[in-house]
Write a protein that holds these residues in place. Sequence first.
Motif, PDB file in Angstrom:
ATOM      1  N   MET A  72       0.852  -1.209   0.000  1.00  0.00           N
ATOM      2  CA  MET A  72       0.000   0.000   0.000  1.00  0.00           C
ATOM      3  C   MET A  72       0.878   1.246   0.000  1.00  0.00           C
ATOM      4  SD  MET A  72      -3.679   0.035   0.910  1.00  0.00           S
ATOM      5  CE  MET A  72      -3.832  -1.223   2.102  1.00  0.00           C
ATOM      6  N   GLU A  73       1.950   1.190   0.845  1.00  0.00           N
ATOM      7  CA  GLU A  73       2.832   2.347   0.905  1.00  0.00           C
ATOM      8  C   GLU A  73       3.548   2.544  -0.425  1.00  0.00           C
ATOM      9  OE1 GLU A  73       4.952   2.748   4.539  1.00  0.00           O
ATOM     10  OE2 GLU A  73       6.627   3.733   3.541  1.00  0.00           O
ATOM     11  N   TYR A  74       3.983   1.421  -1.046  1.00  0.00           N
ATOM     12  CA  TYR A  74       4.674   1.504  -2.319  1.00  0.00           C
ATOM     13  C   TYR A  74       3.790   2.152  -3.353  1.00  0.00           C
ATOM     14  CZ  TYR A  74       8.792  -1.261  -1.161  1.00  0.00           C
ATOM     15  OH  TYR A  74       9.969  -1.697  -0.627  1.00  0.00           O
ATOM     16  N   SER A  75       2.522   1.794  -3.425  1.00  0.00           N
ATOM     17  CA  SER A  75       1.710   2.337  -4.502  1.00  0.00           C
ATOM     18  C   SER A  75       1.461   3.822  -4.262  1.00  0.00           C
ATOM     19  CB  SER A  75       0.444   1.525  -4.690  1.00  0.00           C
ATOM     20  OG  SER A  75      -0.538   1.989  -3.864  1.00  0.00           O
ATOM     21  N   SER A  76       1.442   4.261  -3.006  1.00  0.00           N
ATOM     22  CA  SER A  76       1.299   5.690  -2.732  1.00  0.00           C
ATOM     23  C   SER A  76       2.567   6.428  -3.191  1.00  0.00           C
ATOM     24  CB  SER A  76       1.076   5.889  -1.227  1.00  0.00           C
ATOM     25  OG  SER A  76       1.352   7.216  -0.886  1.00  0.00           O
ATOM     26  N   LEU A  77       3.729   5.820  -2.933  1.00  0.00           N
ATOM     27  CA  LEU A  77       4.991   6.419  -3.387  1.00  0.00           C
ATOM     28  C   LEU A  77       5.039   6.462  -4.908  1.00  0.00           C
ATOM     29  CD1 LEU A  77       7.640   4.849  -0.977  1.00  0.00           C
ATOM     30  CD2 LEU A  77       7.234   7.284  -1.311  1.00  0.00           C
ATOM     31  N   GLN A  78       4.586   5.370  -5.510  1.00  0.00           N
ATOM     32  CA  GLN A  78       4.597   5.325  -6.974  1.00  0.00           C
ATOM     33  C   GLN A  78       3.688   6.398  -7.557  1.00  0.00           C
ATOM     34  OE1 GLN A  78       3.672   1.115  -7.418  1.00  0.00           O
ATOM     35  NE2 GLN A  78       5.677   0.749  -8.316  1.00  0.00           N
ATOM     36  N   ARG A  79       2.576   6.662  -6.870  1.00  0.00           N
ATOM     37  CA  ARG A  79       1.685   7.723  -7.353  1.00  0.00           C
ATOM     38  C   ARG A  79       2.372   9.073  -7.237  1.00  0.00           C
ATOM     39  NH1 ARG A  79      -2.677   4.897  -5.099  1.00  0.00           N
ATOM     40  NH2 ARG A  79      -2.526   6.038  -3.136  1.00  0.00           N
ATOM     41  N   GLN A  80       3.089   9.265  -6.137  1.00  0.00           N
ATOM     42  CA  GLN A  80       3.813  10.534  -5.957  1.00  0.00           C
ATOM     43  C   GLN A  80       4.866  10.717  -7.043  1.00  0.00           C
ATOM     44  OE1 GLN A  80       5.312  11.696  -1.978  1.00  0.00           O
ATOM     45  NE2 GLN A  80       4.105   9.976  -1.225  1.00  0.00           N
ATOM     46  N   VAL A  81       5.579   9.630  -7.337  1.00  0.00           N
ATOM     47  CA  VAL A  81       6.615   9.667  -8.382  1.00  0.00           C
ATOM     48  C   VAL A  81       5.982   9.998  -9.729  1.00  0.00           C
ATOM     49  CG1 VAL A  81       8.149   8.192  -9.754  1.00  0.00           C
ATOM     50  CG2 VAL A  81       8.308   8.157  -7.272  1.00  0.00           C
ATOM     51  N   ALA A  82       4.883   9.331 -10.023  1.00  0.00           N
ATOM     52  CA  ALA A  82       4.205   9.558 -11.308  1.00  0.00           C
ATOM     53  C   ALA A  82       3.726  10.998 -11.414  1.00  0.00           C
ATOM     54  CB  ALA A  82       3.041   8.590 -11.454  1.00  0.00           C
ATOM     55  N   TYR A  83       3.214  11.526 -10.311  1.00  0.00           N
ATOM     56  CA  TYR A  83       2.705  12.898 -10.298  1.00  0.00           C
ATOM     57  C   TYR A  83       3.848  13.891 -10.508  1.00  0.00           C
ATOM     58  CZ  TYR A  83       0.257  17.068  -8.720  1.00  0.00           C
ATOM     59  OH  TYR A  83      -0.283  18.317  -8.646  1.00  0.00           O
ATOM     60  N   MET A  84       4.958  13.626  -9.816  1.00  0.00           N
ATOM     61  CA  MET A  84       6.124  14.510  -9.942  1.00  0.00           C
ATOM     62  C   MET A  84       6.640  14.478 -11.380  1.00  0.00           C
ATOM     63  SD  MET A  84       9.680  14.511  -7.767  1.00  0.00           S
ATOM     64  CE  MET A  84       9.041  14.805  -6.150  1.00  0.00           C
ATOM     65  N   LYS A  85       6.712  13.292 -11.929  1.00  0.00           N
ATOM     66  CA  LYS A  85       7.226  13.152 -13.300  1.00  0.00           C
ATOM     67  C   LYS A  85       6.289  13.850 -14.288  1.00  0.00           C
ATOM     68  CE  LYS A  85       8.306   9.714 -16.729  1.00  0.00           C
ATOM     69  NZ  LYS A  85       8.350   8.298 -17.051  1.00  0.00           N
ATOM     70  N   LYS A  86       5.003  13.694 -14.097  1.00  0.00           N
ATOM     71  CA  LYS A  86       4.035  14.348 -14.989  1.00  0.00           C
ATOM     72  C   LYS A  86       4.229  15.855 -14.943  1.00  0.00           C
ATOM     73  CE  LYS A  86      -0.886  14.450 -16.135  1.00  0.00           C
ATOM     74  NZ  LYS A  86      -0.909  15.879 -16.403  1.00  0.00           N
ATOM     75  N   GLY A  87       4.467  16.366 -13.744  1.00  0.00           N
ATOM     76  CA  GLY A  87       4.708  17.798 -13.584  1.00  0.00           C
ATOM     77  C   GLY A  87       5.942  18.257 -14.365  1.00  0.00           C
ATOM     78  N   LEU A  88       7.002  17.448 -14.306  1.00  0.00           N
ATOM     79  CA  LEU A  88       8.236  17.799 -15.018  1.00  0.00           C
ATOM     80  C   LEU A  88       7.997  17.849 -16.525  1.00  0.00           C
ATOM     81  CD1 LEU A  88      10.789  15.678 -12.946  1.00  0.00           C
ATOM     82  CD2 LEU A  88      10.654  18.163 -13.026  1.00  0.00           C
ATOM     83  N   PHE A  89       7.160  16.943 -17.003  1.00  0.00           N
ATOM     84  CA  PHE A  89       6.838  16.936 -18.435  1.00  0.00           C
ATOM     85  C   PHE A  89       5.891  18.089 -18.779  1.00  0.00           C
ATOM     86  CE2 PHE A  89       8.460  13.230 -20.797  1.00  0.00           C
ATOM     87  CZ  PHE A  89       9.157  12.601 -19.780  1.00  0.00           C
ATOM     88  N   ASP A  90       4.855  18.255 -17.989  1.00  0.00           N
ATOM     89  CA  ASP A  90       3.855  19.294 -18.294  1.00  0.00           C
ATOM     90  C   ASP A  90       4.461  20.695 -18.268  1.00  0.00           C
ATOM     91  OD1 ASP A  90       0.991  17.749 -16.564  1.00  0.00           O
ATOM     92  OD2 ASP A  90       1.948  17.347 -18.505  1.00  0.00           O
ATOM     93  N   GLN A  91       5.422  20.906 -17.390  1.00  0.00           N
ATOM     94  CA  GLN A  91       6.056  22.223 -17.297  1.00  0.00           C
ATOM     95  C   GLN A  91       7.235  22.370 -18.253  1.00  0.00           C
ATOM     96  OE1 GLN A  91       6.786  23.160 -12.997  1.00  0.00           O
ATOM     97  NE2 GLN A  91       5.304  21.514 -12.726  1.00  0.00           N
ATOM     98  N   GLY A  92       7.465  21.344 -19.048  1.00  0.00           N
ATOM     99  CA  GLY A  92       8.465  21.450 -20.117  1.00  0.00           C
ATOM    100  C   GLY A  92       9.909  21.249 -19.682  1.00  0.00           C
ATOM    101  N   TYR A  93      10.093  20.773 -18.464  1.00  0.00           N
ATOM    102  CA  TYR A  93      11.479  20.539 -18.033  1.00  0.00           C
ATOM    103  C   TYR A  93      12.076  19.338 -18.767  1.00  0.00           C
ATOM    104  CZ  TYR A  93      10.814  23.876 -14.282  1.00  0.00           C
ATOM    105  OH  TYR A  93      10.582  25.034 -13.588  1.00  0.00           O
TER     106      TYR A  93
END
Lengths: 133, 151
Positions: free
Chosen positions: B1-22
Amino acid sequence: MMSLAREGSQGGRELHVLAVDDSSVDLAVIARLLRSSKHRVTTVDSGKRALELLDLEPNVNMIITDYWMPEMTGYDLLKKIKESSTLKEIPVVIMSSENVPNRISRCLEEGAEDFLLKPVRPSDVSRVCSRVM
Amino acid sequence: MEYSSLQRQVAYMKKGLFDQGYLDEQFDELEELQDEASPNFVEEVVTLFFRDSSRLMANIEQALERCPQDFRRLDSYMHQLKGSTSSIGALRVKNECTKFREYCDQEHLDGCQRSFQKVKREHAVLKQKLESYFQLLRQIGPTERATRSGS
């Protein structure tokens, strides 16, 4: 002299590829691309070192080199290889971050096997390796 | 359960990096090359990038102070830097490198200097963001990381 690719453990052909690039980032990427396709990779950071290695280790099935390197460009390296009676049969692939038509045609006319634009994709690596195998 | 929450955080962070053009799709390509044999490949390449790019930027900084200005040398350094940024998918830094080279072509020293400040800024921001990203990734085990599907 042309060395034969070895039979890989899973029945595919394992090439020994010499990768040449002065950029450590690009060298790491191309090496990973090749290793993930189960090829053996030796990396060097200059044309000069590539020639030194080829002197000692003739069992290289393919050379993949960056075009733009200080002191000796990939084109210069290609020429030296094609002028050598012992090395001229080794296929040489050139990589460049710039799409310069004159540069591409010059390399192909000099005997380059292919010219890849960076960043190199897995499909580019599959294509050139398949042709060599 | 903890892993999937971390994975969601990672995915969200990565999406942000892409969406903001980094970052661009080349970063995804590098992540696709990770596997159990090379679970830290992207972090290793990114570390190489920041090592080499810092050196190149120090060279550029020195070269900008020379008089008379050698625009070919400046352009050569920036060509190398741009190449590396492209190889790791560092889109914003790459775009600033392109602008710098345009000023080099015009032999516009002022433009080069202003543009270089932007290169440095984007480089520093990206470094910080990727450090956070990899820090979060390290909390997920290597197997989870290697088999994680791209977001």
